[in-house]
Design a protein around this motif. Structure first.
Motif, PDB file in Angstrom:
ATOM      1  N   ALA A   1      36.404  -3.763  30.426  1.00 21.18           N
ATOM      2  CA  ALA A   1      36.349  -3.387  29.017  1.00 21.18           C
ATOM      3  C   ALA A   1      36.554  -1.879  28.864  1.00 21.18           C
ATOM      4  O   ALA A   1      37.321  -1.421  28.010  1.00 21.18           O
ATOM      5  CB  ALA A   1      35.011  -3.805  28.415  1.00 21.18           C
TER       6      ALA A   1
ATOM      7  N   ALA B   1      38.818 -10.818  24.907  1.00 22.66           N
ATOM      8  CA  ALA B   1      38.271  -9.647  25.589  1.00 22.66           C
ATOM      9  C   ALA B   1      39.269  -8.497  25.684  1.00 22.66           C
ATOM     10  O   ALA B   1      38.972  -7.368  25.272  1.00 22.66           O
ATOM     11  CB  ALA B   1      37.761 -10.037  26.975  1.00 22.66           C
ATOM     12  N   TRP B   2      40.451  -8.770  26.247  1.00 27.30           N
ATOM     13  CA  TRP B   2      41.430  -7.697  26.434  1.00 27.30           C
ATOM     14  C   TRP B   2      41.899  -7.086  25.111  1.00 27.30           C
ATOM     15  O   TRP B   2      41.872  -5.856  24.946  1.00 27.30           O
ATOM     16  CB  TRP B   2      42.617  -8.199  27.255  1.00 27.30           C
ATOM     17  CG  TRP B   2      42.358  -8.219  28.729  1.00 27.30           C
ATOM     18  CD1 TRP B   2      42.068  -9.299  29.499  1.00 27.30           C
ATOM     19  CD2 TRP B   2      42.342  -7.085  29.612  1.00 27.30           C
ATOM     20  NE1 TRP B   2      41.868  -8.923  30.814  1.00 27.30           N
ATOM     21  CE2 TRP B   2      42.033  -7.572  30.905  1.00 27.30           C
ATOM     22  CE3 TRP B   2      42.538  -5.713  29.436  1.00 27.30           C
ATOM     23  CZ2 TRP B   2      41.933  -6.736  32.017  1.00 27.30           C
ATOM     24  CZ3 TRP B   2      42.435  -4.872  30.539  1.00 27.30           C
ATOM     25  CH2 TRP B   2      42.134  -5.379  31.808  1.00 27.30           C
TER      26      TRP B   2
ATOM     27  N   PHE C   1      34.395 -10.147  28.199  1.00 23.13           N
ATOM     28  CA  PHE C   1      34.708 -10.181  29.635  1.00 23.13           C
ATOM     29  C   PHE C   1      33.618 -10.914  30.416  1.00 23.13           C
ATOM     30  O   PHE C   1      33.912 -11.656  31.359  1.00 23.13           O
ATOM     31  CB  PHE C   1      34.882  -8.755  30.162  1.00 23.13           C
ATOM     32  CG  PHE C   1      36.234  -8.171  29.893  1.00 23.13           C
ATOM     33  CD1 PHE C   1      37.363  -8.676  30.523  1.00 23.13           C
ATOM     34  CD2 PHE C   1      36.385  -7.118  29.002  1.00 23.13           C
ATOM     35  CE1 PHE C   1      38.620  -8.144  30.274  1.00 23.13           C
ATOM     36  CE2 PHE C   1      37.633  -6.576  28.747  1.00 23.13           C
ATOM     37  CZ  PHE C   1      38.753  -7.093  29.381  1.00 23.13           C
TER      38      PHE C   1
ATOM     39  N   ALA D   1      33.866  -6.417  23.406  1.00 18.39           N
ATOM     40  CA  ALA D   1      34.759  -6.665  24.540  1.00 18.39           C
ATOM     41  C   ALA D   1      33.966  -6.879  25.822  1.00 18.39           C
ATOM     42  O   ALA D   1      34.334  -7.727  26.653  1.00 18.39           O
ATOM     43  CB  ALA D   1      35.718  -5.487  24.709  1.00 18.39           C
ATOM     44  N   SER D   2      32.884  -6.158  25.997  1.00 18.33           N
ATOM     45  CA  SER D   2      32.037  -6.342  27.179  1.00 18.33           C
ATOM     46  C   SER D   2      31.487  -7.757  27.231  1.00 18.33           C
ATOM     47  O   SER D   2      31.479  -8.397  28.291  1.00 18.33           O
ATOM     48  CB  SER D   2      30.893  -5.331  27.169  1.00 18.33           C
ATOM     49  OG  SER D   2      31.379  -4.005  27.249  1.00 18.33           O
TER      50      SER D   2
ATOM     51  N   GLN E   1      30.781  -3.835  32.146  1.00 19.94           N
ATOM     52  CA  GLN E   1      32.062  -4.504  32.362  1.00 19.94           C
ATOM     53  C   GLN E   1      33.136  -3.430  32.464  1.00 19.94           C
ATOM     54  O   GLN E   1      33.625  -2.913  31.457  1.00 19.94           O
ATOM     55  CB  GLN E   1      32.367  -5.474  31.209  1.00 19.94           C
ATOM     56  CG  GLN E   1      31.463  -6.682  31.159  1.00 19.94           C
ATOM     57  CD  GLN E   1      31.681  -7.616  32.335  1.00 19.94           C
ATOM     58  OE1 GLN E   1      32.813  -7.808  32.783  1.00 19.94           O
ATOM     59  NE2 GLN E   1      30.589  -8.193  32.840  1.00 19.94           N
TER      60      GLN E   1
ATOM     61  N   THR F   1      40.457  -7.029  22.262  1.00 21.87           N
ATOM     62  CA  THR F   1      39.346  -6.339  21.609  1.00 21.87           C
ATOM     63  C   THR F   1      39.074  -4.990  22.265  1.00 21.87           C
ATOM     64  O   THR F   1      38.839  -3.982  21.581  1.00 21.87           O
ATOM     65  CB  THR F   1      38.075  -7.208  21.649  1.00 21.87           C
ATOM     66  OG1 THR F   1      38.338  -8.464  21.014  1.00 21.87           O
ATOM     67  CG2 THR F   1      36.921  -6.521  20.940  1.00 21.87           C
ATOM     68  N   ALA F   2      39.113  -4.954  23.585  1.00 22.38           N
ATOM     69  CA  ALA F   2      38.906  -3.685  24.298  1.00 22.38           C
ATOM     70  C   ALA F   2      40.012  -2.688  23.983  1.00 22.38           C
ATOM     71  O   ALA F   2      39.749  -1.492  23.791  1.00 22.38           O
ATOM     72  CB  ALA F   2      38.825  -3.943  25.799  1.00 22.38           C
TER      73      ALA F   2
ATOM     74  N   LEU G   1      33.962  -2.170  21.432  1.00 18.20           N
ATOM     75  CA  LEU G   1      33.785  -1.984  22.876  1.00 18.20           C
ATOM     76  C   LEU G   1      32.637  -2.856  23.384  1.00 18.20           C
ATOM     77  O   LEU G   1      32.744  -3.481  24.454  1.00 18.20           O
ATOM     78  CB  LEU G   1      33.507  -0.510  23.180  1.00 18.20           C
ATOM     79  CG  LEU G   1      33.283  -0.136  24.650  1.00 18.20           C
ATOM     80  CD1 LEU G   1      34.493  -0.512  25.504  1.00 18.20           C
ATOM     81  CD2 LEU G   1      32.982   1.365  24.779  1.00 18.20           C
TER      82      LEU G   1
END
Length: 467
Positions: free
Chosen positions: A311, A271-272, A264, A260-261, A308, A274-275, A257
């Protein structure tokens, strides 16, 4: 005094805050903790005497273990690894490239966990840990139809019926058992493979926790915390209990998480996914253990620090997909939770006194966290309370995550649903107190690391832990 002299003095930095008073507070904190542990031991021994009329069902209170001084094949290796981390860990964590430092931390954590397990020997300490009649592997051979297993899972949670699940299977959502069923389906049968998988995942805590702090902008704090994440007394229970697996899975989810932040913020392609992966791991986490829903506080802290919302939204979507998948397969989390509370009070929980365990649990988790984390957590909470601005708290990864972790333990403790055995059950919570060790004075850190090692070695050599 001339105006220029006054200006020069005003421009000088303020004198450093003396370390001694805060260090004295650290020692007082550890001293008070030792008194609480001693009290929990004394009261527990008193309750365990014949005719006391009180049942705590813990024979080395406040830990769920038996008094059994012993040594084993892992004893020498454990001492050598501990000495190596104490002497060289802080220096290597500070100097190595970050990815290499994390890899070294993971390998050191693996070695530490395994050597502690081997103090009890190959069968008793490792290969046989997950094969007892109360454990998950006991049920694995009978689960030949996974969809049927999920549909019927809730109907077999309550005790005193012919087809009741064994203790650990009934006490957790089906995801915990599924993990071992999947392992078995891959051809990795038996206790040795199951324990190996648990330890490999559990050691990820030593990577995920400092990596999260670094991703959120506190790289120096992350490097400081890394040796403490390795040399944790909680490693006694990471190897081997399924709660070590739970800790590794959820810690990795929270680290993803944070990653992912960053993705982004920097508009990275990862990013997507991973989130979503973070949400899937955290969503699966609440199907490993009901209590892990409390880790939502730590995840929320990371989301706030990451700043973000995409995320966080993607992670919620991933977690929701896991909940929906289990629901469609026939298991509704809330139904299982209410039934497991009923099952809990069909067993020893009905006789274990809340008035004792509500404070003895804190003594047990203090042992698993170790003196360095106890002292550091006091620093973290005190710093958060006396911050001049709440905005500062919301931007400080160490303080906010530590406060969130403290709250998870407070909520778990007050619930009364973990009376005893929290030295392993709360491993996923205690892991997020480790970042506070960055607040310890630099000159004292090796001594604190040594204290961590001494606690782990003492527990493993003086007691035989049950799980």
């Amino acid at each position: 005094m001339s105006e220029s002299t006054k200006a020069a003095r005003l421009a000088e930095p303020p004198p450093p805050v003396p370390v001694r008073p805060r260090f004295r507070a650290d020692l007082v904190t550890v001293g008070v903790t030792l008194v609480v542990i001693a009290a929990a031991t004394a009261v527990g021994v008193y309750y365990n005497r014949p005719g006391s009329g009180v049942v705590i069902y813990a024979f080395a209170p406040p830990l769920f273990a038996h008094w059994l001084p012993h040594a084993g094949p892992g004893s020498v290796f454990a001492v050598v690894i501990a000495a190596g981390v104490v002497l060289y860990g802080p220096t290597l964590a500070a100097r190595l490239r970050w990815r290499r430092a994390l890899l070294a931390g993971y390998l050191a954590s693996l070695a530490w966990i395994f050597s502690l397990a081997m103090v009890d020997g190959w069968t008793r300490g490792f290969a046989g840990r997950l094969t007892t009649p109360q454990e998950y592997l006991h049920e694995v051979p009978g689960i030949t139809d996974i969809p049927r297993f999920l549909r019927e899972f809730s109907s077999r949670i309550l005790d005193f019926q012919p087809n009741s699940w064994t203790t650990h299977v009934s006490g957790h959502p089906p995801g915990a058992t599924l993990a071992f069923v999947w392992l078995d389906r891959l051809g990795l049968h038996g206790g040795a493979w199951a324990s190996t998988a648990v330890v490999l995942v559990a050691a990820l805590v030593a990577v995920a926790v400092p990596a999260t702090i670094a991703l959120l902008g506190s790289s120096d704090a992350a490097r400081t915390a890394l040796p403490f994440a390795v040399l944790s007394p909680g490693a006694v229970w990471l190897g081997v209990s399924a709660d070590g697996l739970f800790a590794g899975v959820t810690a990795t989810g929270i680290a993803l998480l944070a990653l992912a932040s960053v993705g982004f913020r920097e508009r990275r392609a990862y990013a997507w996914p991973t989130a979503l992966a973070a949400g899937i791991l955290l969503g699966f986490g609440i199907f490993l253990s009901y209590g892990l829903v409390l880790l939502g506080l730590v995840a929320l802290a990371v989301a706030v620090l990451g700043r973000q919302w995409r995320a966080a939204a993607a992670a919620v979507l991933g977690a929701s997909a896991v909940v929906a998948a289990f629901a469609l397969a026939g298991f509704w989390w809330l139904d299982g939770y209410h039934l497991v509370v009923e099952r809990y009070y069909q067993g020893v929980a009905v006789v274990r006194p809340y008035s004792y365990w509500v404070w003895a649990d804190l003594a047990a988790v203090a042992v698993a966290c170790g003196p360095a984390v106890v002292a550091a957590a006091r620093r973290g909470v005190a710093s958060a309370v006396f911050l001049p601005s709440r905005r500062t708290l919301l931007r400080d990864p160490v303080l906010l995550i530590v406060v969130a972790a403290v709250l998870t333990i407070v909520f778990a403790d007050s619930s009364g649903l973990s009376k005893a055995e929290v030295e392993r059950i709360w491993l996923p919570f205690g892991a997020w107190l480790i970042p506070a060790t960055a607040l310890l004075p630099a000159g004292h850190r090796r001594w604190w690391l040594a204290g961590q090692a001494v606690v782990a070695l003492a527990v493993n050599h003086l007691l035989l832990t049950n799980w």
